[in-house]
Every structure is written in C-alpha cells, then in structure tokens.
Design an enzyme around this catalytic site. Structure first.
Site, PDB file in Angstrom:
ATOM      1  N   ASP A 129      -4.756  -8.329  -3.379  1.00 22.14           N
ATOM      2  CA  ASP A 129      -5.129  -8.124  -1.981  1.00 22.14           C
ATOM      3  C   ASP A 129      -6.417  -8.849  -1.573  1.00 22.14           C
ATOM      4  OD1 ASP A 129      -5.398  -7.196   0.583  1.00 22.14           O
ATOM      5  OD2 ASP A 129      -5.087  -5.096   0.130  1.00 22.14           O
ATOM      6  N   HIS A 160       0.837  -1.213   0.000  1.00 20.26           N
ATOM      7  CA  HIS A 160       0.000   0.000   0.000  1.00 20.26           C
ATOM      8  C   HIS A 160       0.875   1.268   0.000  1.00 20.26           C
ATOM      9  CE1 HIS A 160      -3.304  -2.693   0.436  1.00 20.26           C
ATOM     10  NE2 HIS A 160      -2.994  -3.037   1.674  1.00 20.26           N
TER      11      HIS A 160
HETATM   12  C1  NGQ Z   1      -5.627  -7.983   5.950  1.00 25.77           C
HETATM   13  N1  NGQ Z   1      -6.405  -6.013   4.822  1.00 25.77           N
HETATM   14  O1  NGQ Z   1      -4.571  -8.394   6.452  1.00 25.77           O
HETATM   15  O2  NGQ Z   1      -6.412  -8.702   5.348  1.00 25.77           O
HETATM   16  C2  NGQ Z   1      -5.942  -6.519   6.101  1.00 25.77           C
HETATM   17  C3  NGQ Z   1      -6.986  -6.337   7.154  1.00 25.77           C
HETATM   18  C4  NGQ Z   1      -5.779  -5.854   9.257  1.00 25.77           C
HETATM   19  C5  NGQ Z   1      -5.985  -4.859   4.359  1.00 25.77           C
HETATM   20  N2  NGQ Z   1      -5.092  -4.212   5.064  1.00 25.77           N
HETATM   21  C6  NGQ Z   1      -6.568  -6.851   8.502  1.00 25.77           C
HETATM   22  N3  NGQ Z   1      -6.421  -4.386   3.230  1.00 25.77           N
HETATM   23  O3  NGQ Z   1      -5.371  -4.843   8.720  1.00 25.77           O
HETATM   24  O4  NGQ Z   1      -5.551  -6.109  10.422  1.00 25.77           O
HETATM   25 ZN    ZN Z   2      -3.264  -7.072   2.655  1.00 24.19          ZN
END
Ligand code: NGQ
Ligand code: ZN
Length: 462
Positions: free
Chosen positions: A329, A278
């Site tokens: 993602d 990101h």
């Molecule tokens: C993830 N997703 O690891 O799937 C994360 C959410 C988090 C994104 N950052 C979970 N898009 O950030 O703890």
């Molecule tokens: Zn991620």
C-alpha cells in the site's frame, strides 16, 4: 548488466538444498528454467556443474496493492500535526506531497520502491495507479504519461507488473465533486477507457504482466460509473478500496443504507475476479459473505497499522474459507515477512491468544500465512506463482547461514523468517529466471538509488 526483464533467460538451473513446492518441502531440488518460466522441478538430485545454488528456496510473492510514489514520503508523516492526527490528516499530507511530483519523479520513486520489493521477496506488484494528470489537473499530452512511467520503472527493475489504472471521479459518496487535492486523479469514463487501452499497449511487452481495472472506492465512484467501467476489465482483475475507515462506513450507510462491503456484495457482482482492498470494517455477516464470494481480501497490515485503520477480522474471514493477498500500500515499509507478522500480531493482540491464524492443530503459522498470501496474491493479480512447471521462474532464497536459522528445518525456517526477523537473510531473487537480487542487493540498486535521491531532494527542498 542486461535489462533483466527484456532478455529471455538462457537455459539455466538452480539447485536448492531445500525448497517449498506446492505440495510441501522437498530436499535437493533442481529447478530448470527456460524462457523465463520453470521448465522442470526435480527432487533428491545432486547439484550439477554449472547450476546456480542456494540453501532455501521459496516462491516469489505477489504484492497485491501498491501506491509506489508514496515510498518517497515514508517517515515524513510520523510527526504530530496541530490537531489529532488520523487517516484523513495523513491524506492531506499525501495530497500535498503529490502536488508537484513530475513524471520523472514518479518513475524514480517507483523504481526505488520496486527494487526494494524485489529485495524483500515480492516478485510481482499490483500497482493501484491513480496519479494521472499534471500538477494543474490537466491531462498530459499523452493521457498515459504517468502510467508509462510506472511501466518503465517495472521494466527497468524487472518486477512483474499488474497495472491497475484507477478510475477516480468524486470526493465522497453520492457523486460529490472532487477536491482541489484530487485534481491529478480525475478522469471521465471515456478518458478512462482510453487510458486503459493505452495501458494495455504499454504493458504488453513486459513478461508475465497484465492490466486490470480499479474503481478507487465507493467514495470516488458512483454506481453508474462503476457499471460503465466494469465491462472494461475484460479478463483482468478488478480492485477497489473498501471499508478501511469508520467514517467511510458511516458515510456509506448514510448514503445507501448499506455498509461498503455489503453494498459491493449486493450490487457489484463481486466474485473471484475481485480484490477488495482492506475490508477492515465488516460485520460478521459481511465477513462470511465476502469469504464465500471467492474474492480476495487485499490486506496491507503495515499500512493499516500506520494509518490507524483498524484490525481486519482475519480469524472469521479465514475460518469462513476466505482468501487474502498482501499489499504494501503506502510503502512505508516494504517486507513480505513483516506484513505477515503484523497480520498475525493484530489478531493475537485483539484475542490475547497465540498462533491464531495457523491453519489448524499442529500447523505452522508462518507456513499457513505464506501459503495463503501466495495463493490469494496470485489470484488477485491474475498471474501464476509457485515453484512448479509452467509458472514464471520467480523465486527467492534465504541464506540460512545466519545464526537465527540454526537447527531449523522446513516450516521452522518460514516461522523464523517471518517472526524472528529473517528478512535480512534474503539472498538471491530470481525474476523470470534471472537473478535480479544478488547478496540481498538489486543489481541496479546504485543507479536507481542515485536517481531516487536526486528526485526526492528536488521535490522536497527545491
Ligand atoms: C490512496 N490510501 O489511494 O492512496 C488512499 C488515500 C483516498 C489509502 N486508502 C486516498 N490507504 O483514499 O482517497
Ligand atoms: Zn490503497
């Protein structure tokens, strides 16, 4: 049909009317394949008897960032909740979705996501894998049970895998205890070391596959933990989420006096081995320093749009010589072409300009984006790409008989593929020299899709 990833490809050649080689477009290209790798690349040669043939050949692209299981919730979070929705309310729904997911489900979802990746031109995937434990948060009898399911899915489908087992320990900066919803993700440093070792054994038999490490984010990992797991990377890549949300930047600043990317650049020894996923929210100084570090930005434009993250400063980053790879993602939509298009469009909308990311005057935007994603992607997942001798024979063809490709050649084909919806025209995909997608469909689609439907029905309606 044989398992595409197990058998070593018998010697075969593929003839393309034109193909994108590392030094540009070439005509009448004949790619010889042996043992899953490219053994020869000839130009200006005619099709020979026994050759496979296709119109336009492109090198397969790396997907640098995937959470495969999230494919199962695509389209289920586009309905407004009781209050204003955000990344954080989406995350609550995601935690609920993983609550009862079994190892069989995880394997079924990953296999489905991976065939869709291959059908979209991704020939390798960096799986940022953090769903480790049973629904109560207890380790399975085999600590690497869930990792084994990811590996099994990749093997069955025939996609090259960079497995990135995730270290996740906290719910916020400064070592906050994890929340209930995170119980399936949590490991001690010792457990993590064992998980990595087991992951390396699991991945070893897969062709062109490898293991890296993935401290989840500065929210989830303390500086001490980061130092403890860092040496476990060996030669492998190191991936971390960074600066995706404003709240994360504010919390990081409150905790350390530094923004997340700034903190990592100052304290983590970020270099070419790293992929910062990101990197959405950076100051100009952070942007230039990140670019200069040689690390790759793992951009996931479709998910970043879907989750309302913000706009990555791509013009500044690429202008400063930064490298990026693309990731799918959340897997809400799986497409090489659409990720690249979304990346360019976010910049156009912000700057009210056109062809913002083209590499210079008279350069093609699609070609620039494709070249960058290919190169940065390979770096981030630690594997070679490109139609050249010695690289894995990972390629896809675009069938240019569709009317949208009329009267186009060279870079115009890539621009049409990316900007005019050429996705539908992906025809054949070769992975380790074998055709895993034919006529746009993965060779095991029927079987894998059937299993996916059953798993999803059970999870959502049982
Ligand atoms: C993830 N997703 O690891 O799937 C994360 C959410 C988090 C994104 N950052 C979970 N898009 O950030 O703890
Ligand atoms: Zn991620």
């Amino acid at each position: 049909v044989q398992n595409p990833s197990q058998a070593v490809a018998s010697d075969v050649a593929v003839h393309f009317e034109s193909a994108l080689l590392p030094d540009g477009w070439a005509s009448d290209v004949r790619v010889g394949i042996a043992g899953g790798a490219i053994a020869s690349v000839e130009r200006d040669v005619a099709l020979r008897a026994g050759d496979e043939s296709a119109s336009v050949g492109l090198p397969g692209v790396a997907n640098v960032h995937s959470h495969a299981f999230q494919r199962g919730m695509a389209g289920l979070t586009e309905h407004r909740g009781p209050n204003a929705d955000s990344f954080w309310t989406w995350r609550e729904l995601m935690y609920r979705f993983v609550g009862r997911l079994t190892p069989d489900d995880a394997e079924a979802f990953a296999a489905q996501a991976y065939i869709e990746m291959l059908e979209a031109g991704f020939t390798r995937v960096g799986e940022f894998h953090y769903l480790h434990h049973d629904p109560d948060g207890r380790p399975y009898a085999d600590l690497a049970e869930m990792a084994a399911r990811v590996v099994a899915a990749a093997e069955e489908v025939g996609i090259a895998l960079t497995l990135l087992p995730v270290f996740y320990a906290h719910s916020g900066f400064g070592g906050k205890p994890p929340s209930e919803g995170q119980r399936r993700f949590i490991n001690s440093v010792d457990q993590y070391a064992r998980l990595l070792e087991a992951s390396r054994k699991l991945v070893a038999p897969l062709p062109h596959s490898t293991v890296g490490i993935a401290p989840h984010s500065l929210r989830a990992v303390t500086p001490e933990e980061l130092s403890a797991i860092r040496p476990l990377a060996g030669d492998g890549p190191i991936h971390i989420h960074a600066a995706e949300q404003i709240r994360e930047v504010e919390d990081c600043t409150a905790w350390s006096g530094m923004r997340p990317v700034e903190w990592l650049l100052n304290h983590a020894g970020v270099d070419r081995r790293w992929c910062l996923v990101h990197g959405t929210h950076m100051t100009d100084v952070e942007t230039v320093r990140f670019a200069a570090s040689g690390a790759v930005a793992g951009l996931c434009p479709i998910t970043e749009g879907n989750l309302g993250d913000g706009v990555f400063p791509a013009t500044g980053f690429l202008g400063a010589g930064g490298s990026f790879g693309i990731g799918t993602d959340s897997n809400v939509l799986i497409s090489v072409a659409q990720e690249l298009r979304q990346l360019e469009y976010t910049q156009r909308l912000r700057d009210r300009m056109r062809n913002v990311l083209a590499g210079g005057p008279n350069r093609s935007t699609g070609r620039t984006l494709f070249d960058c994603a290919l190169k940065g992607g390979a770096q981030a997942i630690g594997l070679r790409t490109g139609i050249e001798v010695g690289a894995p024979a990972d390629m896809f063809s675009v069938a240019t008989d569709n009317a949208i490709f009329s009267a186009r050649s060279g870079d115009q084909i890539l621009d049409t593929f990316i900007f005019a919806g050429g996705d539908c025209c992906i025809d054949t995909v070769w992975r380790a020299g074998r055709r895993v997608v034919i006529g746009g469909r993965h060779i095991h689609r029927d079987k894998i899709e059937a299993r996916y439907r059953v798993a999803l029905d059970r999870l959502l309606h049982a």
